[in-house]
Design a protein around this motif. Structure first.
Motif, mmCIF file in Angstrom:
data_model
loop_
_atom_site.group_PDB
_atom_site.id
_atom_site.type_symbol
_atom_site.label_atom_id
_atom_site.label_comp_id
_atom_site.label_asym_id
_atom_site.label_seq_id
_atom_site.Cartn_x
_atom_site.Cartn_y
_atom_site.Cartn_z
ATOM 1 N N GLU A 24 -4.194 -3.816 -5.264
ATOM 2 C CA GLU A 24 -4.040 -3.919 -6.785
ATOM 3 C C GLU A 24 -4.128 -2.408 -6.831
ATOM 4 O O GLU A 24 -3.512 -1.832 -7.784
ATOM 5 C CB GLU A 24 -5.474 -4.426 -7.242
ATOM 6 C CG GLU A 24 -5.145 -4.434 -8.908
ATOM 7 C CD GLU A 24 -6.852 -4.836 -9.240
ATOM 8 O OE1 GLU A 24 -7.929 -4.757 -8.620
ATOM 9 O OE2 GLU A 24 -6.630 -4.861 -10.669
ATOM 10 N N VAL A 25 -5.103 -1.575 -6.022
ATOM 11 C CA VAL A 25 -5.053 -0.172 -6.433
ATOM 12 C C VAL A 25 -3.812 0.510 -5.547
ATOM 13 O O VAL A 25 -3.094 1.638 -6.475
ATOM 14 C CB VAL A 25 -6.537 0.365 -5.702
ATOM 15 C CG1 VAL A 25 -6.366 1.840 -5.549
ATOM 16 C CG2 VAL A 25 -7.812 -0.050 -6.254
ATOM 17 N N ALA A 26 -3.437 0.175 -4.461
ATOM 18 C CA ALA A 26 -2.129 0.732 -4.080
ATOM 19 C C ALA A 26 -1.151 0.555 -5.034
ATOM 20 O O ALA A 26 -0.344 1.327 -5.367
ATOM 21 C CB ALA A 26 -1.615 -0.135 -2.682
ATOM 22 N N ASN A 27 -1.203 -0.728 -5.747
ATOM 23 C CA ASN A 27 0.015 -0.867 -6.666
ATOM 24 C C ASN A 27 -0.101 0.060 -7.987
ATOM 25 O O ASN A 27 0.938 0.571 -8.458
ATOM 26 C CB ASN A 27 -0.320 -2.438 -7.268
ATOM 27 C CG ASN A 27 0.904 -3.020 -8.071
ATOM 28 O OD1 ASN A 27 2.184 -2.438 -7.732
ATOM 29 N ND2 ASN A 27 0.621 -3.534 -9.025
ATOM 30 N N ALA A 28 -1.276 0.252 -8.312
ATOM 31 C CA ALA A 28 -1.624 1.234 -9.762
ATOM 32 C C ALA A 28 -1.298 2.688 -9.325
ATOM 33 O O ALA A 28 -0.713 3.198 -9.971
ATOM 34 C CB ALA A 28 -3.072 1.158 -9.881
ATOM 35 N N LEU A 29 -1.491 3.000 -7.851
ATOM 36 C CA LEU A 29 -0.886 4.406 -7.651
ATOM 37 C C LEU A 29 0.477 4.452 -7.162
ATOM 38 O O LEU A 29 0.932 5.276 -6.758
ATOM 39 C CB LEU A 29 -1.948 4.906 -6.373
ATOM 40 C CG LEU A 29 -3.159 4.987 -6.580
ATOM 41 C CD1 LEU A 29 -4.151 5.305 -5.438
ATOM 42 C CD2 LEU A 29 -3.582 5.969 -7.760
ATOM 43 N N ASN A 30 1.101 3.247 -6.992
ATOM 44 C CA ASN A 30 2.420 3.154 -6.566
ATOM 45 C C ASN A 30 2.689 3.837 -5.326
ATOM 46 O O ASN A 30 3.535 4.593 -5.174
ATOM 47 C CB ASN A 30 3.471 4.141 -7.615
ATOM 48 C CG ASN A 30 4.513 3.554 -7.905
ATOM 49 O OD1 ASN A 30 5.162 2.621 -7.204
ATOM 50 N ND2 ASN A 30 5.440 4.078 -8.654
ATOM 51 N N ILE A 31 1.811 3.228 -4.310
ATOM 52 C CA ILE A 31 2.159 3.605 -2.838
ATOM 53 C C ILE A 31 2.037 2.525 -2.020
ATOM 54 O O ILE A 31 1.774 1.424 -2.161
ATOM 55 C CB ILE A 31 0.773 4.649 -2.478
ATOM 56 C CG1 ILE A 31 -0.350 3.895 -2.706
ATOM 57 C CG2 ILE A 31 0.702 5.845 -3.406
ATOM 58 C CD1 ILE A 31 -1.719 4.565 -2.037
ATOM 59 N N VAL A 32 2.369 3.071 -0.718
ATOM 60 C CA VAL A 32 2.479 1.742 0.248
ATOM 61 C C VAL A 32 1.567 2.047 1.342
ATOM 62 O O VAL A 32 1.229 3.272 1.462
ATOM 63 C CB VAL A 32 3.909 1.602 0.765
ATOM 64 C CG1 VAL A 32 4.894 1.049 -0.242
ATOM 65 C CG2 VAL A 32 4.459 2.734 1.493
ATOM 66 N N ASP A 33 1.247 1.209 2.225
ATOM 67 C CA ASP A 33 0.352 1.345 3.255
ATOM 68 C C ASP A 33 0.704 2.474 4.110
ATOM 69 O O ASP A 33 2.007 2.672 4.367
ATOM 70 C CB ASP A 33 0.617 0.058 4.272
ATOM 71 C CG ASP A 33 -0.785 0.109 5.273
ATOM 72 O OD1 ASP A 33 -1.801 -0.201 5.121
ATOM 73 O OD2 ASP A 33 -0.297 0.627 6.211
ATOM 74 N N GLY A 34 0.001 3.606 4.575
ATOM 75 C CA GLY A 34 0.203 4.691 5.422
ATOM 76 C C GLY A 34 0.725 5.915 4.421
ATOM 77 O O GLY A 34 0.758 7.027 5.244
ATOM 78 N N ASP A 35 0.651 5.711 3.378
ATOM 79 C CA ASP A 35 0.767 7.072 2.340
ATOM 80 C C ASP A 35 -0.522 7.709 2.083
ATOM 81 O O ASP A 35 -1.466 7.176 2.238
ATOM 82 C CB ASP A 35 1.426 6.485 0.912
ATOM 83 C CG ASP A 35 2.710 6.258 0.833
ATOM 84 O OD1 ASP A 35 3.399 6.459 1.631
ATOM 85 O OD2 ASP A 35 3.067 5.614 -0.271
ATOM 86 N N LEU A 36 -0.228 9.106 2.054
ATOM 87 C CA LEU A 36 -1.448 9.941 1.625
ATOM 88 C C LEU A 36 -2.154 9.624 0.367
ATOM 89 O O LEU A 36 -1.501 9.560 -0.734
ATOM 90 C CB LEU A 36 -1.133 11.437 1.887
ATOM 91 C CG LEU A 36 -0.872 11.726 3.288
ATOM 92 C CD1 LEU A 36 -0.423 13.321 3.331
ATOM 93 C CD2 LEU A 36 -2.076 11.652 4.095
ATOM 94 N N VAL A 37 -3.437 9.651 0.191
ATOM 95 C CA VAL A 37 -4.112 9.796 -1.006
ATOM 96 C C VAL A 37 -5.278 10.835 -1.164
ATOM 97 O O VAL A 37 -5.702 11.261 0.209
ATOM 98 C CB VAL A 37 -4.780 8.449 -1.268
ATOM 99 C CG1 VAL A 37 -3.839 7.604 -1.791
ATOM 100 C CG2 VAL A 37 -5.785 7.753 -0.155
#
Ligand code: ARG
Length: 338
Positions: A320-333
């Motif tokens: 859900e958080v990944a979706n909110a941030l528009n990122i995929v597994d392995g992206d930097l946060v």
């Protein structure tokens, strides 16, 4: 979920609505359709711009309720103020009038017109709609700017300032302005404030008293509000003070509200920022933190409960958080405390 992102053209009706709701004394969002549209366009251009020196960029963010799609707040950062138009303050300082022979000693405060914050980064345009002033919304809106500044530090100055709203009543009457109006301007505070908000500042150079003002010659009412904030602004200044911002004697030229300042590297939230690789999985437990992707025009930040291990290069976030941030597994946060 509350998502902070750059403003876009389609947010115009929401921005106009916020400009209405924020009312007078909120200089940076005047009810002026052309100006608001220009603000959005300028912000979009700033997020697109490739740059590594702060100039006249203005980054305007909105807070969106992802469930309803409603825009419920704004906050902004001016990369560097006063580089294409003079940026003014009054500086409060002391002079000593003393005579040893006559045994008289007086310390008097004076206000001097200056442009000392030219080139500084400015935090501005913080507004949260009434029904949303709860939970961590206000903190996210305000503090995400420090996270963004840290992530894109070359776009900002070393000194960050915030001009706090000074004392005025429900009718927009400011005791400090009243004195200025009587002696120098012959124009009411809402009008003067509106004019600066739409970028018409020449009248300041033309009409503002240029020589230092002895504070003890001002009306008692005007003296009493120098460096004081509007009641509604108390929570905002408390938040900035807890981040390490200090008042160094600079006040607004119209309402004498305080300007607070900090060096970027000393800001508490900036110091807390950690960069991690996101792993999407079962994010259980943990305390609320701010988390953002590493993009510019596609910037997204939100609040999530995460288990952050300082020693690990990774952090587990929910889908859900990944979706909110528009990122995929392995992206930097980037993660910061709230
Ligand atoms: N409350 C106000 N509108 N003050 C006037 C604007 C002050 C601001 N520092 C500037 O020079 O643009």
């Amino acid at each position: 979920m509350m998502i902070l992102r750059p403003i876009q053209k389609s947010d115009y009706p929401a921005l106009l609505n916020i400009a209405h709701e924020s009312g007078h004394g909120f200089t940076s969002l005047p009810v002026n359709e052309e100006l608001l549209q220009n603000k959005i366009a300028r912000s979009e251009a700033s997020f697109q711009k490739q740059t590594d020196i702060p100039f006249d960029e203005g980054y305007l963010f909105v807070l969106e309720d992802s469930e309803t799609g409603e825009v419920v707040g704004t906050s902004a950062i001016e990369a560097a103020v006063g580089l294409d138009d003079a940026f003014y303050h009054y500086h409060l300082s002391k002079v000593i009038h003393s005579s040893r022979t006559l045994d008289v000693y007086k310390a008097v405060d004076i206000l001097t017109l200056c442009n000392d914050y030219t080139g500084a980064t400015e935090l501005c345009t913080l507004f949260l709609k009434d029904g949303y002033r709860k939970g961590l919304n206000g903190k996210l809106l305000s503090k995400s700017r420090f996270l963004f500044i840290k992530q894109h530090q070359y776009r900002f100055a070393d000194t960050v300032i915030a001009e706090m709203r000074g004392v005025s009543d429900e009718n927009g009457q400011s005791p400090f302005w009243q004195w200025l109006e009587e002696h120098f301007f012959s124009m009411d505070f809402p009008t003067a404030d509106y004019l600066t908000g739409i970028g018409q500042k020449v009248f300041i150079a033309e009409l503002m008293p240029k020589y230092p003002i002895y504070v003890n010659l001002l009306s008692k009412e005007a003296q009493a509000v120098i460096g004081q904030v509007h009641t509604n602004t108390r929570p905002a200044i408390e938040l900035l003070k807890s981040e390490g911002f200090t008042f160094n004697g600079y006040v607004d030229i119209f309402d004498a509200g305080p300007t607070v300042e900090a060096k970027v590297d000393n800001i508490r939230t900036v110091r807390s920022v950690q960069n991690k690789t996101a792993r999407i999985g079962n994010a259980q437990g943990g305390s609320p933190v701010m988390v953002a992707n590493d993009k510019l025009a596609e910037y997204r930040a939100t609040v999530a409960e995460l288990q952050v291990d300082a020693a690990s290069e990774e952090v587990v976030i929910s889908a859900e958080v990944a979706n909110a941030l528009n990122i995929v597994d392995g992206d930097l946060v980037s993660i910061a405390t709230l």
